[in-house]
Design an enzyme around this catalytic site. Structure first.
Site, short mmCIF file in Angstrom:
data_model
loop_
_atom_site.label_atom_id
_atom_site.label_comp_id
_atom_site.label_asym_id
_atom_site.label_seq_id
_atom_site.Cartn_x
_atom_site.Cartn_y
_atom_site.Cartn_z
N TYR A 117 -2.00 -1.62 11.10
CA TYR A 117 -2.30 -2.07 9.73
C TYR A 117 -1.17 -1.66 8.78
O TYR A 117 -0.62 -2.48 8.04
CB TYR A 117 -3.64 -1.47 9.25
CG TYR A 117 -3.77 -1.49 7.75
CD1 TYR A 117 -4.12 -2.67 7.09
CD2 TYR A 117 -3.52 -0.35 6.99
CE1 TYR A 117 -4.20 -2.70 5.70
CE2 TYR A 117 -3.59 -0.37 5.61
CZ TYR A 117 -3.94 -1.55 4.97
OH TYR A 117 -4.01 -1.57 3.60
N LYS A 154 1.91 -3.88 6.55
CA LYS A 154 2.29 -3.78 5.12
C LYS A 154 3.80 -3.64 5.00
O LYS A 154 4.43 -4.28 4.15
CB LYS A 154 1.58 -2.59 4.46
CG LYS A 154 0.08 -2.76 4.31
CD LYS A 154 -0.27 -3.90 3.36
CE LYS A 154 -1.75 -4.16 3.25
NZ LYS A 154 -2.07 -5.45 2.66
N SER A 193 0.83 -1.20 0.00
CA SER A 193 0.00 0.00 0.00
C SER A 193 0.86 1.25 0.00
O SER A 193 1.98 1.26 0.54
CB SER A 193 -0.86 -0.02 1.27
OG SER A 193 -1.41 1.25 1.51
#
Ligand code: UDP
Length: 354
Positions: free
Chosen positions: A152, A156, A127
């Site tokens: 989160y 990544k 991302s």
């Protein structure tokens, strides 16, 4: 024989669009999903769009290492696209253990199985959040990563690093055991998505947020259909041309096609390095207000919205320099923001039975 691609998390929003494009491109696909954040709506939609009724589907949790191993024993898998992960930023702040446990364990299991079952090509869904706040725009793959602002986002970054390290380690093991056919080598690509939006033009698959959507476009379409009263635009005092945040909104079908291009690059032996990173974006910044205006115009409706305070954690502006993906993957975002927003609205109406 057609190459087979495992799509973990393949019943979800991005996974279902990628499955369609893989099948259209002639790949065999196996979908694995634990259905924790979706139902069968999109998988059924994939079958309708592709006309393929017999897509292998395995209901399983990638955190279960025995199940992942069994999957790799059952099918000869040439490439994996790994989507199976939790994705709500706010929830990850409240429940970090749940996020680290799920997002890291599932990826580690996939990588371990990929390695022990003779080697594999692994595509990881990363991302643009890894870039954080930066005033050097657009961002290239060389732009520094910033410390993540949520668990989160951190998963990544960590998964990118895990993939890089596993690729590096299996490349040296490759050197020690030359000559075998499929010798445990793992090659990897991380695709850094900007803001995926929209739906398939058939309106048979799209985003299915649970509860109140966090993301802008589902909130817009739900407001337009009457499920939400009013869209709050978070902040109109940013140092941008109209005061609202700017993002690089990438059409979901364009994004899916980037995966097909990346898988082809891996399977055709065209990678220049064993681990590669590509930005997947349009290169075009669009503000929240511009997006809302475009939605109203293309769909010929008025949206109820108001300006609200900034949302904590939002960066002012970010958009991609997609030159590397354009050149190396032979891929370019093609759909206009208007077409994408028309598709998003068609999907919302489809869900409402209109
Ligand atoms: N946004 C907004 N109202 C909403 C949801 C999002 O104004 O109800 C804004 C948000 O502040 C950001 C942009 O829309 O500037 C995109 O947010 P989203 O959550 O879709 O993606 P993000 O860029 O945060 O990953």
């Amino acid at each position: 024989m057609a190459k087979r691609v495992l799509v973990s998390g393949g019943a979800g929003y991005i996974g279902s669009h990628v499955t369609v494009e893989l099948i259209n491109a002639g790949y065999e696909v196996v979908v694995a999903d634990n259905m924790s954040n979706c139902d069968l709506t999109c998988f059924e939609g994939v079958k309708k769009i592709t006309g393929k009724e017999d897509i292998p589907f395995e209901k399983m949790d990638c955190c279960d290492d025995a199940a992942v191993n069994a999957l790799f024993s059952k099918y000869r898998i040439d490439a994996v696209i790994h989507f199976a992960a939790f994705k709500a930023v706010g929830e990850s702040v409240a429940e970090p253990i749940k996020y680290y446990r799920n997002n890291l364990d599932s990826f580690l299991n996939i990588l371990e199985a990929a390695k022990t079952h003779g080697g594999c090509n692994v595509l990881f869904s990363s991302s643009a959040t890894v870039y954080g706040e930066t005033d050097r725009l657009p961002v290239t793959e060389q732009s520094p990563r910033q410390p993540a602002t949520s668990p989160y986002g951190n998963t990544k970054q960590i998964c990118e690093d895990i993939l890089r390290d596993v690729v590096k380690a299996t490349a040296s093991c490759d050197a020690m055991e030359p000559g075998t056919d499929r010798n445990g080598t793992v090659k990897g690509i991380a695709l850094r998505y900007f803001n995926p939006i929209g739906a398939h033009p058939s309106a048979l698959i799209g985003e299915l947020p649970r509860g109140v959507p966090n993301n802008l476009v589902p909130f817009i379409t739900q407001t337009a259909i009457g499920k939400r009263e009013c869209l709050s635009i978070f902040g109109n005092d940013y140092p941008t041309p109209d005061g609202t945040c700017q993002r690089d909104y990438i059409d979901i079908v364009d994004l899916a096609k980037a995966h097909v291009a990346a898988v082809g690059r891996m399977l055709d032996g065209k990678m220049k390095e064993s681990y590669e990173i590509f930005n997947v974006g349009t290169g075009r910044p669009v503000s929240v207000l511009e997006l809302v205006n475009a939605f109203e115009k293309v769909n010929n409706l008025k949206l109820n919205y108001k300006f609200a305070p900034r949302r904590p954690g939002d960066v002012t502006a970010i958009w991609a320099d997609p030159t590397l993906a354009n050149r190396e993957l032979g891929w370019k975002a093609g759909r206009s923001i208007e077409d994408t927003l028309a598709a998003a609205w068609a999907w919302e109406k489809h869900l409402a039975g209109k």
